[in-house]
Design an enzyme around this catalytic site. Structure first.
Site, mmCIF file in Angstrom:
data_model
loop_
_atom_site.group_PDB
_atom_site.id
_atom_site.type_symbol
_atom_site.label_atom_id
_atom_site.label_comp_id
_atom_site.label_asym_id
_atom_site.label_seq_id
_atom_site.Cartn_x
_atom_site.Cartn_y
_atom_site.Cartn_z
ATOM 1 N N SER A 19 0.809 -1.221 0.000
ATOM 2 C CA SER A 19 0.000 0.000 0.000
ATOM 3 C C SER A 19 0.842 1.270 0.000
ATOM 4 O O SER A 19 0.325 2.365 -0.216
ATOM 5 C CB SER A 19 -0.951 0.012 1.202
ATOM 6 O OG SER A 19 -0.223 -0.040 2.420
ATOM 7 N N TYR A 168 14.478 -6.669 16.631
ATOM 8 C CA TYR A 168 14.287 -6.309 15.219
ATOM 9 C C TYR A 168 15.273 -7.054 14.333
ATOM 10 O O TYR A 168 14.898 -7.615 13.299
ATOM 11 C CB TYR A 168 14.444 -4.807 15.032
ATOM 12 C CG TYR A 168 14.428 -4.394 13.576
ATOM 13 C CD1 TYR A 168 13.274 -4.521 12.811
ATOM 14 C CD2 TYR A 168 15.571 -3.892 12.957
ATOM 15 C CE1 TYR A 168 13.251 -4.162 11.468
ATOM 16 C CE2 TYR A 168 15.563 -3.526 11.622
ATOM 17 C CZ TYR A 168 14.406 -3.667 10.882
ATOM 18 O OH TYR A 168 14.402 -3.315 9.549
#
Length: 393
Positions: A19, A168
Site C-alpha cells: 500500500s 528487530y
C-alpha cells in the site's frame, strides 16, 4: 533509472505491504510491463498520517498499464493469506512471483521493547514471510519462471547490529534465513533471493524513525524497485543470493545513481546491517592508529574547535589523527559531506569530519556548520569502523 524491458509482461506478482513505500514502487514498476499485481496489505482506509491504501495503489497500477487485485491481508492471519492467494489464482490464473516486503520495525533495546512489540516483529517479519511463502509455493511451482524475493538483509553476525535492537535484527534475519533455507529446498524449482538497500530509503517509516530532515539523506524507493525488477527478470537458477540494490544495478550497467537520490549530491545514510559506510569507503581502512603513523593535522580555523592532540593516548583522538592524513581535496571532491559523530561508551564526546569544505578537516567538538549526516555510536564501534575492524561474520 533502469528501463523496463517487458520481461514481466503476463506475470502475476503477489506483493505484501504494497500500500506504500517499497512494496508500492515494486508493484508500479511491474505494472509498466503490463503485469498483474496482487496488492496484499492491511491499509484499506486512509491513514491520518500515512499515505496510500490498497485501493489507491490499485488505481495507480492500472494507470501504469497493469492489472490490480487489492486484497486486505494481515500476514499474521493465515486465513486472510489463504483467501488472498486463492483470489489471485482465480483472478489471474496463478502466481509467478512473490515479494515478501511487509515488515514491522522497532529500534529499541531489550529492556525497552515490550513483548507485544517483539511478537509483532517476529510474527510479521519472520512468521509472515514464512506463511505467505508456504501458501504461495504450490502455485509458484506451476509457473514457468517462479521467484520469491524477500526484502531482507545479508546475514551479518557482527554484534553491532544486535546490541541496540536485538529483537528487530533477529526478526529481519528470520526473513533472510527463509531465503537461505528455501533457496536450497526448492533449488532448480523456484528462484529465492533477498534484496536490501545500500542506503536509507525515503519511506513513511523512515520519516517516523528519522524525523524532519531525514529525507535528504535517503534515496527514493525507485532504486529498490529497479533492482527488484532486474532480479525478477533473471532466468531460472539464479537463487540463494543476498543482493544489494546498488550492486544489482551496477551489473545492469548503471553507474550514475544521482537520479535516485531525494536530494542529489547530498551525503547518504548507510543502511543497517552493512558494515560499509557510504561516502567514506576510502577512509574505512586507515591502517595504523597506534601513533606510529603520520602526524599530519588540519586545524579547522575555528577558535571554538579543538584540533586533535598528537600526544593524546585516547583511541578516538588517535583514530582522528590517522583519519586526518587521509583527508585531501580529492576526498572532499568525491564525498561532499559534513559528518558529526556523537560518541558514547568509554570515550564519549562530539567530533566531526568535514569532507565538504576546502581541503577538509577534522576536530573535537561540533561541526563548523550544520552537518549533513549525524551519526550516533559508541566510541569503541567508531574506532573499529575506521580501522577496518567492524566487519566480519
Amino acid at each position: 533509472m533502469l528501463p523496463n524491458t517487458g520481461k514481466l509482461a503476463g506475470r502475476t506478482l503477489f506483493v505484501t505491504g504494497a500500500s506504500r513505500g517499497i512494496g508500492k514502487a515494486i508493484a508500479l514498476k511491474a505494472a509498466q510491463d503490463g503485469a498483474s499485481v496482487v496488492l496484499a496489505a492491511k491499509t484499506a482506509k486512509p491513514h491520518p498520517k500515512l499515505p496510500g491504501t490498497i485501493y489507491s495503489v490499485a488505481q495507480e497500477v492500472e494507470a501504469a498499464g497493469g492489472r490490480a487485485l487489492p486484497c486486505i491481508v494481515d500476514v499474521r492471519d493465515e486465513q486472510q493469506v489463504i483467501s488472498a492467494v486463492e483470489s489471485a489464482v482465480k483472478s489471474f490464473g496463478g502466481i509467478d512471483i512473490l515479494v515478501n516486503n511487509a515488515s514491522a520495525i522497532s529500534l529499541t533495546g531489550t529492556l525497552e521493547t515490550p513483548m507485544k512489540v517483539v511478537d509483532l516483529m517476529m510474527h510479521v517479519n519472520f512468521r509472515g514471510t514464512y506463511l505467505v511463502s508456504k501458501i504461495c509455493i504450490p502455485y509458484l511451482k506451476k509457473s514457468q519462471s517462479p521467484h520469491i524475493l524477500n526484502l531482507s538483509p545479508p546475514i551479518n553476525l557482527n554484534p553491532l547490529w544486535f546490541k541496540s535492537n536485538c529483537a528487530y535484527t533477529i526478526s529481519k534475519y528470520g526473513m533472510s534465513f527463509c531465503v537461505l533455507g528455501m533457496a536450497e529446498e526448492f533449488r532448480n524449482t523456484i528462484n529465492v533471493n533477498a534484496l536490501w538497500p545500500k542506503t536509507g530509503i525515503h519511506t513513511a517509516a523512515m520519516d517516523m524513525l528519522g524525523g524532519d530532515g531525514i529525507a535528504v539523506q535517503c534515496r527514493k524507493t525507485e532504486i529498490v524497485a529497479d533492482a527488484a525488477y532486474a532480479i525478477l527478470s533473471r532466468p531460472s537458477g539464479f537463487s540463494g543470493n543476498f543482493l544489494i540494490d546498488e550492486d544489482v544495478l551496477r551489473e545492469e550497467g548503471i553507474s550514475d545513481f544521482s537520479s535516485y537520490a531525494v536530494s542529489p549530491g547530498h551525503p547518504l545514510l548507510p543502511d543497517f546491517f552493512l558494515d560499509d559506510v557510504e561516502g567514506m569507503q576510502n577512509l574505512a581502512v586507515i591502517g595504523d592508529t597506534s601513533g606510529q603513523g603520520s602526524t599530519q593535522t588540519k586545524e579547522t580555523g575555528d577558535a571554538g574547535k579543538q584540533k586533535v592532540d598528537d600526544e593524546s593516548s585516547e583511541p578516538v583522538a588517535k583514530t582522528f589523527k590517522a583519519i586526518q592524513s587521509f583527508v585531501t581535496e580529492e576526498a572532499v571532491q568525491n564525498t561532499r559531506g559534513l559528518y558529526q559523530f556523537e560518541l558514547t561508551g568509554s570515550h564519549p564526546g562530539t567530533w566531526f569530519l568535514d569532507l565538504k569544505n576546502g581541503a577538509g578537516s577534522t576536530g573535537c567538538g561540533s561541526a563548523p556548520s550544520s552537518p549533513d549526516v549525524h551519526m550516533f555510536l559508541s566510541s569503541e564501534d567508531f574506532v573499529k569502523m575506521f580501522t577496518g575492524n567492524l566487519g566480519g561474520y
